[in-house]
Design an enzyme around this catalytic site. Structure first.
Site, mmCIF file in Angstrom:
data_model
loop_
_atom_site.group_PDB
_atom_site.id
_atom_site.type_symbol
_atom_site.label_atom_id
_atom_site.label_comp_id
_atom_site.label_asym_id
_atom_site.label_seq_id
_atom_site.Cartn_x
_atom_site.Cartn_y
_atom_site.Cartn_z
ATOM 1 N N ASN A 157 -10.178 0.085 -0.088
ATOM 2 C CA ASN A 157 -8.716 0.174 -0.052
ATOM 3 C C ASN A 157 -8.175 -0.365 -1.378
ATOM 4 O OD1 ASN A 157 -5.985 -0.213 0.337
ATOM 5 N ND2 ASN A 157 -6.179 -1.144 2.359
ATOM 6 N N CYS A 159 0.816 -1.232 0.000
ATOM 7 C CA CYS A 159 0.000 0.000 0.000
ATOM 8 C C CYS A 159 0.846 1.276 0.000
ATOM 9 C CB CYS A 159 -0.963 -0.001 1.173
ATOM 10 S SG CYS A 159 -2.085 -1.401 1.148
ATOM 11 N N HIS A 203 -2.980 7.283 2.460
ATOM 12 C CA HIS A 203 -3.457 5.996 1.938
ATOM 13 C C HIS A 203 -4.825 5.713 2.555
ATOM 14 C CE1 HIS A 203 -3.958 1.907 0.915
ATOM 15 N NE2 HIS A 203 -3.740 1.450 2.135
HETATM 16 O O1 UT7 Z 1 -3.703 -0.899 3.637
HETATM 17 C C1 UT7 Z 1 -3.125 -1.412 4.775
HETATM 18 C C2 UT7 Z 1 -3.807 -2.687 5.093
HETATM 19 N N1 UT7 Z 1 -4.956 -2.735 5.896
HETATM 20 C C3 UT7 Z 1 -5.281 -1.930 6.927
HETATM 21 O O2 UT7 Z 1 -4.736 -0.907 7.188
HETATM 22 C C4 UT7 Z 1 -6.405 -2.422 7.788
HETATM 23 C C5 UT7 Z 1 -6.159 -2.097 9.232
HETATM 24 N N2 UT7 Z 1 -7.132 -2.679 10.108
HETATM 25 C C6 UT7 Z 1 -8.440 -2.339 10.096
HETATM 26 O O3 UT7 Z 1 -8.854 -1.510 9.310
HETATM 27 C C7 UT7 Z 1 -9.351 -2.963 11.113
HETATM 28 O O4 UT7 Z 1 -8.586 -3.662 12.075
HETATM 29 C C8 UT7 Z 1 -10.407 -3.909 10.482
HETATM 30 C C9 UT7 Z 1 -11.415 -3.104 9.685
HETATM 31 C C10 UT7 Z 1 -9.735 -4.942 9.586
HETATM 32 C C11 UT7 Z 1 -11.160 -4.668 11.569
HETATM 33 O O5 UT7 Z 1 -11.792 -3.731 12.436
HETATM 34 P P1 UT7 Z 1 -11.710 -3.916 14.017
HETATM 35 O O6 UT7 Z 1 -12.484 -2.836 14.608
HETATM 36 O O7 UT7 Z 1 -10.242 -4.009 14.353
HETATM 37 O O8 UT7 Z 1 -12.477 -5.269 14.233
HETATM 38 P P2 UT7 Z 1 -11.936 -6.646 14.852
HETATM 39 O O9 UT7 Z 1 -10.983 -7.301 13.905
HETATM 40 O O10 UT7 Z 1 -11.479 -6.387 16.259
HETATM 41 O O11 UT7 Z 1 -13.256 -7.484 14.880
HETATM 42 C C12 UT7 Z 1 -14.377 -7.120 15.714
HETATM 43 C C13 UT7 Z 1 -15.501 -8.109 15.470
HETATM 44 C C14 UT7 Z 1 -15.067 -9.567 15.543
HETATM 45 O O12 UT7 Z 1 -16.101 -10.295 16.148
HETATM 46 P P3 UT7 Z 1 -16.025 -10.688 17.716
HETATM 47 O O13 UT7 Z 1 -14.753 -11.499 17.863
HETATM 48 O O14 UT7 Z 1 -15.969 -9.391 18.455
HETATM 49 O O15 UT7 Z 1 -17.269 -11.470 17.907
HETATM 50 C C15 UT7 Z 1 -14.954 -9.978 14.102
HETATM 51 O O16 UT7 Z 1 -15.179 -11.339 13.900
HETATM 52 O O17 UT7 Z 1 -16.018 -7.906 14.136
HETATM 53 C C16 UT7 Z 1 -16.063 -9.161 13.470
HETATM 54 N N3 UT7 Z 1 -15.905 -8.915 12.045
HETATM 55 C C17 UT7 Z 1 -16.913 -8.649 11.225
HETATM 56 N N4 UT7 Z 1 -18.233 -8.548 11.442
HETATM 57 C C18 UT7 Z 1 -19.018 -8.252 10.389
HETATM 58 C C19 UT7 Z 1 -14.733 -8.899 11.323
HETATM 59 N N5 UT7 Z 1 -15.010 -8.606 10.038
HETATM 60 C C20 UT7 Z 1 -16.353 -8.457 9.942
HETATM 61 C C21 UT7 Z 1 -17.230 -8.160 8.890
HETATM 62 N N6 UT7 Z 1 -18.551 -8.069 9.158
HETATM 63 N N7 UT7 Z 1 -16.801 -7.936 7.626
#
Ligand code: UT7
Length: 319
Positions: free
Chosen positions: A276, A113, A246
């Site tokens: 993204n 990225c 980004h």
């Molecule tokens: O370009 C560089 C590369 N990428 C990035 O910069 C991404 C950086 N990271 C992020 O943007 C965030 O960490 C994410 C968007 C990927 C995830 O957001 P988060 O607030 O960190 O969520 P999490 O991973 O802590 O997940 C929270 C909950 C989980 O459920 P439980 O364990 O709390 O029951 C996940 O299973 O959200 C769940 N979850 C979803 N729910 C609905 C994860 N993905 C999804 C989804 N829809 N698509």
């Protein structure tokens, strides 16, 4: 003193749009989760017959038109991509052929990225060293081909697209400075670990990511790199007219802006409509803000990226 000056930009998004509601029918997710956790509403998806070089070609033609530059005036091509057309040759060579450019150096850079920042910094250094007059710098990605469409934690995040920029030698800035960093100790945190062996992918062929670790690291370095850039140029953060980060997650962008004291009105965002697009996200956002008249001559525009590796970097431009 020799500088690189931006003389044209262009961008391209594939026709097909995939909304959050479409994704609700594919994986266990919801429009409200995706919007609230990432800021994404939709993303574009390349057609089966489109390759990264095709997306790039469309973006480059628009940049060449904007700059009024013909193919034979371009003497360097750098393409940033994580999703090249082939393992080899480089997408830059394929793009060179499609543009009808006869002879110039052409190569890809791989910094995920941060790729466009790495490519632009490299082209800037070619120009300032007097080794090239006019460079074409491109970020182009088809992430839809490297996503596991059954994995809701990654497939909702990414989109396809391309952005291009033409820079040329000038005795006036232009690009004021570039800043590149990497920390390979995080190589496993955001990766596609599969590799090609005897014509087959061995291992995992899809993006995998420790989302929380990437998030925290991104917020930290996206702030640090802005301080580093303004300090080197003896500027204040308030001197930045436009921050073009980004586009990975609106919460990363908002946290960075808040920590820096930059109002969101001075930050260009496209994450809602593009998702993204990795190496393409910064040139796509820049092209949008230029064409809608937000960026004006004399303004300071700071481009910054972070991605797999980890890699991160910034380029400061006086428009
Ligand atoms: O370009 C560089 C590369 N990428 C990035 O910069 C991404 C950086 N990271 C992020 O943007 C965030 O960490 C994410 C968007 C990927 C995830 O957001 P988060 O607030 O960190 O969520 P999490 O991973 O802590 O997940 C929270 C909950 C989980 O459920 P439980 O364990 O709390 O029951 C996940 O299973 O959200 C769940 N979850 C979803 N729910 C609905 C994860 N993905 C999804 C989804 N829809 N698509």
């Amino acid at each position: 003193m020799m500088y690189s000056k931006v003389i044209g930009t262009g961008s391209y998004l594939p026709e097909k749009v995939l909304t959050n509601h479409d994704l609700e029918n594919m994986v266990d997710t919801s429009d409200s989760w995706i919007r609230s956790r990432t800021g994404i509403e939709q993303r574009h998806i390349a057609a089966d017959n489109e390759m990264a070089s095709d997306l790039a070609l469309n973006a480059c033609r628009k940049a060449m038109k904007a700059a009024d530059v013909s193919a034979d005036e371009i003497n360097l091509i750098i393409v940033a991509t994580t999703t090249p057309d082939m393992t080899f040759p480089s997408t830059a060579c394929i793009l060179q052929y499609k543009l009808g450019i006869k002879d110039c150096p052409a190569f890809d850079v791989q910094a995920v990225c941060s790729g466009f920042i790495y490519a632009l910094a490299t082209a800037d250094m070619f120009i300032r060293a007097g080794r090239c007059r006019t460079a074409l710098v491109v970020g182009t990605e088809i992430y839809s081909r490297i996503l596991d469409w059954t994995d809701r934690s990654t497939c909702v995040l990414f989109g396809d697209g391309a952005g291009a920029m033409l820079i040329t030698q000038s005795d006036q800035p232009g690009i004021l400075s570039n800043h590149l960093h990497a920390d390979g100790s995080y190589y496993n945190t955001l990766s596609l670990s599969g590799n090609i062996c005897s014509g087959k992918i061995k291992g995992n062929p899809y993006v995998s990511m420790e989302g929380n670790t990437v998030f925290k690291f991104a917020v930290k370095v996206m702030e640090e790199i802005v301080h580093e850039t303004v300090a080197e140029n003896n500027l204040q953060i308030s001197d930045i007219d436009w921050l073009i980060p980004h586009q990975a997650n609106i919460r990363i962008i908002q946290s960075t802006a808040k920590k820096l004291g930059i109002p969101m009105e001075k930050v260009v965002t496209t994450i809602d409509k593009h998702g993204n697009t990795s190496a393409a996200s910064i040139p796509l956002a820049l092209d949008l803000a230029l064409r809608d008249g937000r960026i004006r001559p004399g303004q300071h525009v700071l481009l910054e990226g972070v991605g797999g590796g980890f890699t991160w970097g910034a380029v400061l431009i006086r428009w």
